[in-house]
Design an enzyme around this catalytic site. Structure first.
Site, PDB file in Angstrom:
ATOM      1  N   LYS A   1     -14.461 -27.056  -6.338  1.00  0.00           N
ATOM      2  CA  LYS A   1     -15.308 -26.855  -7.404  1.00  0.00           C
ATOM      3  C   LYS A   1     -15.759 -24.907  -6.748  1.00  0.00           C
ATOM      4  CE  LYS A   1     -15.896 -31.162  -9.383  1.00  0.00           C
ATOM      5  NZ  LYS A   1     -17.910 -31.931  -9.332  1.00  0.00           N
TER       6      LYS A   1
ATOM      7  N   ARG B   1      -9.244 -39.597  -1.639  1.00  0.00           N
ATOM      8  CA  ARG B   1     -10.573 -39.674  -2.584  1.00  0.00           C
ATOM      9  C   ARG B   1     -11.314 -40.160  -1.058  1.00  0.00           C
ATOM     10  NH1 ARG B   1     -12.158 -39.561  -7.882  1.00  0.00           N
ATOM     11  NH2 ARG B   1     -13.240 -41.644  -7.786  1.00  0.00           N
TER      12      ARG B   1
ATOM     13  N   THR C   1     -19.374 -38.967  -4.496  1.00  0.00           N
ATOM     14  CA  THR C   1     -19.632 -38.110  -5.514  1.00  0.00           C
ATOM     15  C   THR C   1     -20.791 -37.640  -5.117  1.00  0.00           C
ATOM     16  OG1 THR C   1     -18.263 -39.489  -7.287  1.00  0.00           O
ATOM     17  CG2 THR C   1     -20.229 -38.086  -7.968  1.00  0.00           C
TER      18      THR C   1
ATOM     19  N   ARG D   1     -17.282 -33.977   0.976  1.00  0.00           N
ATOM     20  CA  ARG D   1     -19.160 -33.722   0.384  1.00  0.00           C
ATOM     21  C   ARG D   1     -19.842 -33.805   1.324  1.00  0.00           C
ATOM     22  NH1 ARG D   1     -16.642 -36.974  -4.429  1.00  0.00           N
ATOM     23  NH2 ARG D   1     -15.477 -35.272  -5.956  1.00  0.00           N
TER      24      ARG D   1
ATOM     25  N   ASN E   1     -20.907 -30.944  -6.618  1.00  0.00           N
ATOM     26  CA  ASN E   1     -20.569 -31.434  -5.098  1.00  0.00           C
ATOM     27  C   ASN E   1     -19.110 -31.077  -4.257  1.00  0.00           C
ATOM     28  OD1 ASN E   1     -18.914 -32.590  -7.130  1.00  0.00           O
ATOM     29  ND2 ASN E   1     -18.996 -34.434  -7.045  1.00  0.00           N
TER      30      ASN E   1
ATOM     31  N   HIS F   1     -13.499 -32.190  -6.942  1.00  0.00           N
ATOM     32  CA  HIS F   1     -13.182 -33.153  -7.304  1.00  0.00           C
ATOM     33  C   HIS F   1     -11.517 -33.833  -6.938  1.00  0.00           C
ATOM     34  CE1 HIS F   1     -11.861 -35.205 -11.328  1.00  0.00           C
ATOM     35  NE2 HIS F   1     -10.275 -34.606 -11.186  1.00  0.00           N
TER      36      HIS F   1
END
Length: 143
Positions: A11, A87, A93, A104, A114, A117
């Protein structure tokens, strides 16, 4: 074990802080292969389309504004159980709840910014990959 593909976004916050290489290193160290990648600056329309499932939620406008605030990296990762593996590397998250050593926990500042994705299922991965990449842009890693 199944070889899968998953979709990933680095991001704007993590791109702005020059964390691309460090994050790619995490993917590869975990055994995930990058089979496609590109840098984009999303338009409002692209962000709204990608996150359409959240359009009725209160955070939608802020999410679109954030995702269009700077360049992103989009990539397709391939490997054993790639969706779950990716993940796990990302962490929770909310970075405050992410395990130490996850992307993260190490690179994100808040739940709103964060760092990354990741697709939540094989089906969503296929849809998200197709949103950003044509079949011709995917490069199987045979060596």
């Amino acid at each position: 074990m199944a070889i899968e593909r998953t979709f990933s976004i680095i991001k704007p916050d993590a791109v702005a802080k020059n964390h691309i290489g460090a994050i790619y290193n995490r993917f590869e160290t975990a055994g995930l292969k990058i089979v496609a990648s590109k840098m984009l600056h999303l338009t409002k329309e692209q962000a709204e389309g990608f996150y359409a499932e959240h359009s009725e939620r209160g955070f939608f406008g802020a999410l679109v504004a954030f995702m269009t605030s700077g360049p992103i990296m989009v990539q397709v990762l391939e490997g054993e159980n790639a969706v779950l593996a990716h993940r796990e590397i990302l962490g929770a998250t909310n970075p405050a709840q992410a395990a130490p050593g996850t992307i993260r926990a190490d690179f994100a500042e808040s739940i709103d910014e964060n760092a990354a994705h990741g697709s939540d299922a094989v089906e969503s991965a296929a849809r998200e990959i197709a949103y950003f990449f044509s079949a011709e842009e995917l490069c199987p890693r045979t060596r």
